[in-house]
Design a protein around this motif. Structure first.
Motif, PDB file in Angstrom:
ATOM      1  N   TRP A  94      56.308  18.967  38.990  1.00  0.00           N
ATOM      2  CA  TRP A  94      56.982  19.204  37.720  1.00  0.00           C
ATOM      3  C   TRP A  94      56.146  18.582  36.619  1.00  0.00           C
ATOM      4  O   TRP A  94      55.453  17.587  36.842  1.00  0.00           O
ATOM      5  CB  TRP A  94      58.382  18.587  37.769  1.00  0.00           C
ATOM      6  CG  TRP A  94      59.365  19.190  36.823  1.00  0.00           C
ATOM      7  CD1 TRP A  94      59.594  20.515  36.642  1.00  0.00           C
ATOM      8  CD2 TRP A  94      60.254  18.493  35.957  1.00  0.00           C
ATOM      9  NE1 TRP A  94      60.593  20.695  35.711  1.00  0.00           N
ATOM     10  CE2 TRP A  94      61.013  19.459  35.269  1.00  0.00           C
ATOM     11  CE3 TRP A  94      60.502  17.159  35.694  1.00  0.00           C
ATOM     12  CZ2 TRP A  94      61.982  19.142  34.343  1.00  0.00           C
ATOM     13  CZ3 TRP A  94      61.480  16.826  34.773  1.00  0.00           C
ATOM     14  CH2 TRP A  94      62.209  17.812  34.105  1.00  0.00           C
ATOM     15  N   HIS A 148      59.234  14.452  33.143  1.00  0.00           N
ATOM     16  CA  HIS A 148      59.517  13.160  33.783  1.00  0.00           C
ATOM     17  C   HIS A 148      59.756  12.069  32.736  1.00  0.00           C
ATOM     18  O   HIS A 148      60.697  11.284  32.859  1.00  0.00           O
ATOM     19  CB  HIS A 148      58.357  12.750  34.701  1.00  0.00           C
ATOM     20  CG  HIS A 148      58.272  13.555  35.951  1.00  0.00           C
ATOM     21  ND1 HIS A 148      59.136  13.383  37.004  1.00  0.00           N
ATOM     22  CD2 HIS A 148      57.430  14.552  36.308  1.00  0.00           C
ATOM     23  CE1 HIS A 148      58.826  14.232  37.971  1.00  0.00           C
ATOM     24  NE2 HIS A 148      57.785  14.951  37.576  1.00  0.00           N
ATOM     25  N   LEU A 187      65.117  17.229  41.934  1.00  0.00           N
ATOM     26  CA  LEU A 187      63.716  17.475  42.273  1.00  0.00           C
ATOM     27  C   LEU A 187      63.569  17.891  43.737  1.00  0.00           C
ATOM     28  O   LEU A 187      62.796  18.796  44.057  1.00  0.00           O
ATOM     29  CB  LEU A 187      62.866  16.221  42.013  1.00  0.00           C
ATOM     30  CG  LEU A 187      62.642  15.818  40.556  1.00  0.00           C
ATOM     31  CD1 LEU A 187      61.978  14.441  40.493  1.00  0.00           C
ATOM     32  CD2 LEU A 187      61.797  16.847  39.818  1.00  0.00           C
ATOM     33  N   TYR A 208      60.207  19.813  44.520  1.00  0.00           N
ATOM     34  CA  TYR A 208      59.134  19.196  43.748  1.00  0.00           C
ATOM     35  C   TYR A 208      58.630  17.961  44.483  1.00  0.00           C
ATOM     36  O   TYR A 208      59.420  17.114  44.921  1.00  0.00           O
ATOM     37  CB  TYR A 208      59.623  18.800  42.352  1.00  0.00           C
ATOM     38  CG  TYR A 208      59.803  19.966  41.419  1.00  0.00           C
ATOM     39  CD1 TYR A 208      58.729  20.773  41.063  1.00  0.00           C
ATOM     40  CD2 TYR A 208      61.051  20.264  40.883  1.00  0.00           C
ATOM     41  CE1 TYR A 208      58.890  21.853  40.197  1.00  0.00           C
ATOM     42  CE2 TYR A 208      61.231  21.335  40.011  1.00  0.00           C
ATOM     43  CZ  TYR A 208      60.137  22.130  39.679  1.00  0.00           C
ATOM     44  OH  TYR A 208      60.309  23.185  38.825  1.00  0.00           O
ATOM     45  N   GLU A 256      57.294  15.208  43.552  1.00  0.00           N
ATOM     46  CA  GLU A 256      57.572  13.887  42.983  1.00  0.00           C
ATOM     47  C   GLU A 256      58.899  13.277  43.424  1.00  0.00           C
ATOM     48  O   GLU A 256      59.131  12.082  43.237  1.00  0.00           O
ATOM     49  CB  GLU A 256      57.568  13.937  41.450  1.00  0.00           C
ATOM     50  CG  GLU A 256      56.285  14.459  40.862  1.00  0.00           C
ATOM     51  CD  GLU A 256      56.360  15.940  40.547  1.00  0.00           C
ATOM     52  OE1 GLU A 256      56.734  16.733  41.443  1.00  0.00           O
ATOM     53  OE2 GLU A 256      56.058  16.313  39.413  1.00  0.00           O
ATOM     54  N   ASN A 257      59.782  14.078  44.003  1.00  0.00           N
ATOM     55  CA  ASN A 257      61.071  13.530  44.434  1.00  0.00           C
ATOM     56  C   ASN A 257      60.878  12.317  45.329  1.00  0.00           C
ATOM     57  O   ASN A 257      61.617  11.348  45.233  1.00  0.00           O
ATOM     58  CB  ASN A 257      61.920  14.613  45.115  1.00  0.00           C
ATOM     59  CG  ASN A 257      61.650  14.741  46.598  1.00  0.00           C
ATOM     60  OD1 ASN A 257      62.196  14.008  47.410  1.00  0.00           O
ATOM     61  ND2 ASN A 257      60.784  15.670  46.966  1.00  0.00           N
TER      62      ASN A 257
END
Length: 197
Positions: free
Chosen positions: A94, A99, A140, A145, A147-148
């Motif tokens: 993302w 963020h 996320l 995604y 980054e989760n």
């Protein structure tokens, strides 16, 4: 010092109620299954979150209770999202501006909630911040995604402290396992994401 800590840990584990062990087992199953990109993980996540809602409320962590309740709804959404055609999307990232905006919003919301929860929560700001970032991390994850997992690493580390401080040792141990799973999940998803198409 170490002996005292281990003694307290052992005593805490011996005093653990069966509902905590069930929440632990279903929670670990959830984390492993979603790490392996398996839709069935959402079922275990919903069960674990429902039990953790009750336990967090009893431990004077109202925002954790609300967060866990939202995870029940997220489990339904995750199951639905990963079930529909095209729902099991490839791992992606993302945009960083999103963020930053969400994190700033989480800090602001947490500061406001902390003022409201000053008498209800054992840890008003931290409880609220974990709630807000946990909601975002769940979104996320459901949207696949990468980054989760970074968010879960931080959330799990803080959750270990929150639950241990309130005497829920088995739940704190579950968050230690979650932390390890999040590290492995980040590494595994990173490898898949970096793999040439």
């Amino acid at each position: 010092m170490t002996g005292t800590f281990l003694t307290q840990l052992w005593e805490g584990l011996q005093a653990t109620r069966p509902v905590e062990w069930i929440a632990d087992a279903t929670g670990v199953a959830y984390a492993l299954l979603v790490m392996w990109h398996r839709r069935s993980g959402w079922i275990f996540g919903g069960i674990s979150s429902l039990l953790l809602t009750i336990l967090a409320w009893q431990a004077r962590l109202p925002m954790q209770a609300l967060l866990q309740l939202s995870y029940v709804a997220a489990a339904v959404y995750g199951w639905w999202s990963w079930s529909r055609p095209g729902g099991m999307r490839p791992i992606s990232v993302w945009h960083w501006r999103g963020h930053l905006a969400v994190l700033a919003g989480c800090v602001l919301v947490s500061l406001l909630l902390a003022r409201v929860l000053v008498h209800e929560s054992a840890f008003p700001f931290t409880d609220s911040l974990v709630f807000c970032t946990g909601m975002f991390a769940t979104w996320l994850l459901a949207r696949v995604y990468l980054e989760n997992w970074a968010y879960w690493i931080l959330i799990d580390a803080v959750s270990i402290y929150l639950f241990a401080a309130q005497g829920l040792v088995a739940i704190a141990v579950m968050f230690v396992m979650y932390l390890g799973i999040a590290v492995v999940g980040l590494a595994g998803w990173w490898k898949i994401w970096r793999r040439p198409a």
